[in-house]
Design a protein around this motif. Structure first.
Motif, mmCIF file in Angstrom:
data_model
loop_
_atom_site.group_PDB
_atom_site.id
_atom_site.type_symbol
_atom_site.label_atom_id
_atom_site.label_comp_id
_atom_site.label_asym_id
_atom_site.label_seq_id
_atom_site.Cartn_x
_atom_site.Cartn_y
_atom_site.Cartn_z
ATOM 1 N N ILE A 174 78.365 -76.674 46.110
ATOM 2 C CA ILE A 174 77.680 -77.156 44.916
ATOM 3 C C ILE A 174 78.596 -76.903 43.726
ATOM 4 C CG2 ILE A 174 75.684 -76.753 43.440
ATOM 5 C CD1 ILE A 174 74.053 -76.507 45.957
ATOM 6 N N PRO A 175 78.983 -77.965 43.038
ATOM 7 C CA PRO A 175 80.087 -77.877 42.077
ATOM 8 C C PRO A 175 79.839 -76.953 40.897
ATOM 9 C CG PRO A 175 79.000 -80.015 41.958
ATOM 10 C CD PRO A 175 78.475 -79.332 43.177
ATOM 11 N N TYR A 176 78.580 -76.743 40.527
ATOM 12 C CA TYR A 176 78.327 -75.945 39.329
ATOM 13 C C TYR A 176 78.094 -74.464 39.639
ATOM 14 C CZ TYR A 176 73.564 -77.291 40.696
ATOM 15 O OH TYR A 176 72.423 -77.537 41.387
ATOM 16 N N ARG A 202 74.155 -86.673 42.330
ATOM 17 C CA ARG A 202 73.614 -85.428 42.854
ATOM 18 C C ARG A 202 73.058 -85.560 44.269
ATOM 19 N NH1 ARG A 202 69.963 -82.611 38.516
ATOM 20 N NH2 ARG A 202 70.322 -80.841 39.879
ATOM 21 N N ARG A 231 79.476 -69.533 54.076
ATOM 22 C CA ARG A 231 78.069 -69.762 53.747
ATOM 23 C C ARG A 231 77.250 -69.991 55.022
ATOM 24 N NH1 ARG A 231 77.033 -74.584 50.009
ATOM 25 N NH2 ARG A 231 77.334 -75.723 51.934
ATOM 26 N N ASN A 269 81.219 -79.625 50.645
ATOM 27 C CA ASN A 269 80.200 -78.709 51.115
ATOM 28 C C ASN A 269 79.590 -77.878 50.006
ATOM 29 O OD1 ASN A 269 79.645 -78.230 54.053
ATOM 30 N ND2 ASN A 269 81.833 -78.656 54.075
ATOM 31 N N ILE A 271 75.814 -87.071 54.286
ATOM 32 C CA ILE A 271 76.122 -86.985 52.869
ATOM 33 C C ILE A 271 76.491 -88.374 52.389
ATOM 34 C CG2 ILE A 271 77.758 -86.111 51.189
ATOM 35 C CD1 ILE A 271 77.634 -83.490 52.415
ATOM 36 N N ARG A 275 74.654 -85.762 46.968
ATOM 37 C CA ARG A 275 75.448 -84.859 47.792
ATOM 38 C C ARG A 275 74.894 -83.437 47.703
ATOM 39 N NH1 ARG A 275 80.753 -85.525 45.420
ATOM 40 N NH2 ARG A 275 80.690 -83.563 44.338
ATOM 41 N N GLU A 276 74.702 -83.037 46.445
ATOM 42 C CA GLU A 276 74.175 -81.709 46.166
ATOM 43 C C GLU A 276 72.819 -81.519 46.855
ATOM 44 O OE1 GLU A 276 73.971 -81.332 41.948
ATOM 45 O OE2 GLU A 276 72.259 -79.979 42.065
ATOM 46 N N LEU A 328 73.815 -68.663 48.641
ATOM 47 C CA LEU A 328 72.723 -69.642 48.545
ATOM 48 C C LEU A 328 71.954 -69.749 49.865
ATOM 49 C CD1 LEU A 328 71.645 -71.413 46.304
ATOM 50 C CD2 LEU A 328 73.066 -73.277 47.118
ATOM 51 N N PHE A 371 79.622 -79.326 56.566
ATOM 52 C CA PHE A 371 79.869 -80.767 56.475
ATOM 53 C C PHE A 371 81.356 -81.079 56.521
ATOM 54 C CE2 PHE A 371 75.808 -80.349 54.132
ATOM 55 C CZ PHE A 371 75.039 -81.226 54.858
ATOM 56 N N PHE A 405 67.363 -69.217 50.526
ATOM 57 C CA PHE A 405 66.300 -70.026 51.116
ATOM 58 C C PHE A 405 65.724 -69.377 52.373
ATOM 59 C CE2 PHE A 405 68.353 -73.253 48.499
ATOM 60 C CZ PHE A 405 67.246 -73.858 47.920
ATOM 61 N N SER A 421 73.192 -76.216 36.687
ATOM 62 C CA SER A 421 73.578 -77.612 36.819
ATOM 63 C C SER A 421 73.699 -78.271 35.445
ATOM 64 C CB SER A 421 72.537 -78.332 37.671
ATOM 65 O OG SER A 421 72.685 -79.707 37.568
ATOM 66 N N ALA A 479 71.762 -83.081 49.546
ATOM 67 C CA ALA A 479 71.958 -82.962 50.995
ATOM 68 C C ALA A 479 72.381 -81.547 51.370
ATOM 69 C CB ALA A 479 73.001 -83.968 51.458
ATOM 70 N N ILE A 480 73.244 -80.933 50.554
ATOM 71 C CA ILE A 480 73.672 -79.559 50.824
ATOM 72 C C ILE A 480 72.469 -78.619 50.771
ATOM 73 C CG2 ILE A 480 75.061 -77.635 49.986
ATOM 74 C CD1 ILE A 480 76.958 -79.790 48.764
ATOM 75 N N LEU A 481 71.667 -78.795 49.708
ATOM 76 C CA LEU A 481 70.495 -77.929 49.570
ATOM 77 C C LEU A 481 69.543 -78.120 50.750
ATOM 78 C CD1 LEU A 481 69.785 -78.284 45.746
ATOM 79 C CD2 LEU A 481 70.608 -76.261 46.935
ATOM 80 N N TYR A 521 63.207 -87.076 46.302
ATOM 81 C CA TYR A 521 62.344 -86.654 47.402
ATOM 82 C C TYR A 521 62.479 -87.649 48.563
ATOM 83 C CZ TYR A 521 57.896 -85.495 49.718
ATOM 84 O OH TYR A 521 56.947 -85.147 50.620
#
Lengths: 421, 234
Positions: free
Chosen positions: B97-99, A318, B165, B95, A419, A320-321, B108, B91, B112, A13, A323-325, A409
């Motif tokens: 992660i850009p990096y 971040r 994914r 959806n 999102i 959005r990121e 990914l 979503f 988890f 990141s 929420a994806i995680l 958190y």
């Protein structure tokens, strides 16, 4: 397991945001570098300051302030308000406890460098730093009336060699009217570099100073001029000197002798202990030193606040990121760790690059410091102070990371699978 | 044999500082392998329902049984764990992660969950091969493609990578929240067909939420959130 993944994600990141991340790290590195440098300059200046004189037990001058006496007798800064009679000098130095004595006669200059009249005892007894005596790079102490021994900086900056003829000036001005151009001096010796004011001093004999002023009265030249050769035939016994240094046979006697000189009845004199006066002077200069430290601390605080700003700004992007995680099963505590790790990483990299910058510049500048300021800065491994700075920066960056960490958190609990853009 | 994989009973949900219920569903059950279309206008509580099924939020009252387990009684971390192991999420947009590269984004979901990682390995031997296999089914099967940064992809490609994914490690549930609404209509149907086909292959149950009734015919079962939800405001 998860921790490795989170660290990996943090790295990627950061790499993705390398421009802003780079600038933030640069800002922290520079403040760490500044703090390291200020501390080095502080400690080196302090030790170089304490190194200007050593082994001298007492300095005596006309009654004035002790700092003033120290300044003109040791640092060649400012002027004496009054002189001391030669008789007093002879009487005091005749004391059985006096081991050696160096007279100092100031008041003339050469192209901005102070001229000091003294005796050859100076080259024998004067000590600086850790009891280091003066050494000749070339030549020898003056023997005749018109011989001069110059310091290393004088020789280097004015390009003087042995046998160079130099004209001294009366006072600190370098005007035609104040020049002692009828009595040129010859360079007979050049001293090794000491890193003290000695490097910027021109040393001549007391007789030489006397000869210069034999036809002067009250600051101007009298009508009747006396040539250099004629002067040598005359009585060149000095009548006055500016100050003198004493070395005693017993350190136990220092306070006794000091009191005796301060109570000397025939003339108002002041005896100072160099160590004590240096301490006084340093406490004056110490204010500037502290101001420097405070400014560097503020710079650090500033860049850490900048770090917080960057982290909180990026947090919005971040969400959005995060929420994806979360949808992948990443726990809120992982989100917290992710953002805190990032902040901590900024701190660690900031310290690392700050230290690298410090060492690189120190390596590159070491010889320059010696040449320009006579300041030899040894390259050493970090001490307690430096490690404390690193610890503090890294701990603070970790704490700062708690702010975006906690916010993320909270978001991750509240946002759910939505999102937020 | 029909196995019940989702059973919602007497569910009520309201936000902590809200006066009235947002959702009130007395009963909803979904069988294994079913492809369910849930229709709902925006703001009708679709996403909240999915958050409840995913175990991100806990209902104010009632029970949600997923694979026989009442997830409302699980602790926060157990629910996160449960979601990682059994649910794949897609979503509406953004959806990925850009990096991370395409491959890193796809695997990914296995990072988890060890359960899903193991399933993926059993399927193809390596995570990369499994990712490639899924992408191939989704008509993106070029090995070069795996190393691409995701920012270079079109929206349609992004949604297909997101689907890969979600399908990694064959989770029992695929939850899709308006995954087609950002796609052009011609791409939309193709995407939907691929999604349904892959869910069949993986024997995954699909919960598909959308406001777009045009997509309804593709599903064997269709529900309307409006008729399901008894808490609809006046």
């Amino acid at each position: 397991m998860k921790l490795l993944l989170l660290i990996n994600l943090t790295f990627k990141s950061l790499l993705n945001r390398r421009f802003t991340a780079g600038l933030t790290i640069l800002s922290i590195s520079l403040s760490v570098f500044l703090l390291l440098s200020v501390e080095t300059v502080r400690s080196e200046a302090r030790s170089s300051f304490a190194n200007t004189i050593s082994g001298t037990d007492i300095i005596v001058g006309a009654r004035s302030g002790s700092v003033q006496l120290l300044l003109y007798s040791v640092f060649r800064i400012g002027n004496a308000t009054n002189n001391i009679g030669w008789k007093s000098y002879e009487e005091i130095t005749a004391h059985p406890l006096v081991e050696w004595h160096i007279p100092i006669s100031l008041g003339d200059s050469h192209r901005g460098y102070r001229v000091m009249g003294t005796t050859t005892d100076y080259f024998e007894h004067f000590r600086y730093a850790r009891d280091i005596p003066l050494e000749f790079a070339i030549g020898e102490p003056f023997a005749g009336v018109y011989g001069a021994v110059i310091g290393a900086d004088v020789a280097r900056e004015l390009g003087y060699q042995l046998e160079e003829k130099i004209i001294l000036s009366h006072g600190m001005q370098d005007t035609h009217f104040s020049k002692h151009d009828d009595k040129p001096f010859t360079v007979v010796g050049i001293l090794e570099k000491t890193g003290t004011p000695v490097d910027r001093t021109i040393h001549v004999s007391l007789a030489g100073i006397e000869a210069l002023h034999i036809d002067w009265q009250g600051g101007t030249r009298s009508k009747k001029t006396i040539s250099a050769e004629e002067a040598m035939q005359m009585d060149l016994q000095p009548r006055q000197i500016t100050a003198f240094m004493l070395g005693l046979k017993s350190k136990m006697a220092v306070f006794r002798i000091q009191r005796a000189i301060n109570e000397y009845r025939k003339e108002p004199l002041l005896a100072i202990l160099p160590g004590v006066a240096l301490g006084e002077l340093w406490s004056l200069i110490g204010v500037a030193e502290k101001a420097l430290l405070i400014v560097s601390v503020l710079v650090l605080v500033n860049s850490l606040v900048g770090l917080l700003t960057v982290l909180l700004t990026s947090l919005n992007e971040r969400r959005r990121e995060i929420a994806i995680l979360r949808s992948l099963g990443c726990r809120p505590i992982h989100v917290f760790i992710l953002l805190t790790t990032e902040s901590f990483l900024f701190g660690v990299l900031g310290c690392l690059f700050g230290a690298i910058l410090y060492y690189v510049l120190l390596l590159a500048g070491q010889s320059l410091f010696v040449e320009q300021f006579g300041l030899y800065i040894p390259i050493t491994w970090f001490g307690m102070y430096e490690l404390m700075i690193f610890g503090l920066v890294m701990a603070t960056s970790l704490l700062i990371g708690f702010v975006p960490g906690y916010r993320a958190y909270r978001h991750s609990l509240a946002d759910g699978m939505a999102i937020k853009l | 044999m029909t196995e019940n994989v989702l059973q919602i009973s007497d569910l009520r949900f309201r936000w902590p500082n809200s006066q009235r219920d947002l959702l009130a569903i007395s009963s909803l059950s979904v069988n294994r392998g079913e492809k369910v279309f849930i229709k709902g206008a925006s703001g009708s509580g679709k996403t909240t329902l999915l958050s409840l099924v995913g175990g991100v939020h806990v209902p104010t009252a009632g029970e949600i049984r997923l694979l026989g387990k009442d997830i409302t009684r699980l602790s926060l971390s157990r629910r996160d764990h449960f979601r990682a192991d059994h649910i794949g999420y897609i979503f509406q947009l953004f959806n990925l992660i850009p990096y991370l590269s395409v491959l890193d984004n796809i695997v990914l979901s296995c990072r988890f969950s060890t359960t899903r990682a193991e399933k993926a390995l059993r399927q193809s031997g390596s995570l990369e091969e499994e990712a490639l296999r899924l992408l191939d089914h989704l008509e993106l099967g070029d090995r070069q493609f795996l190393r691409q940064p995701v920012v270079n992809l079109s929206v349609g490609q992004q949604q297909r990578v997101a689907t890969a994914r979600a399908l990694m490690g064959s989770p029992e549930f695929i939850i899709a929240d308006e995954p087609t609404s950002a796609l052009d209509s011609d791409v939309r149907e193709k995407f939907l067909a691929l999604l349904i086909q892959e869910c069949e292959l993986a024997d995954s149950t699909l919960l598909f939420v959308s406001h777009d009734s045009y997509l309804e015919p593709a599903f064997e079962r269709s529900l309307s959130l409006q008729s399901l939800n008894e808490a609809v405001s006046a």
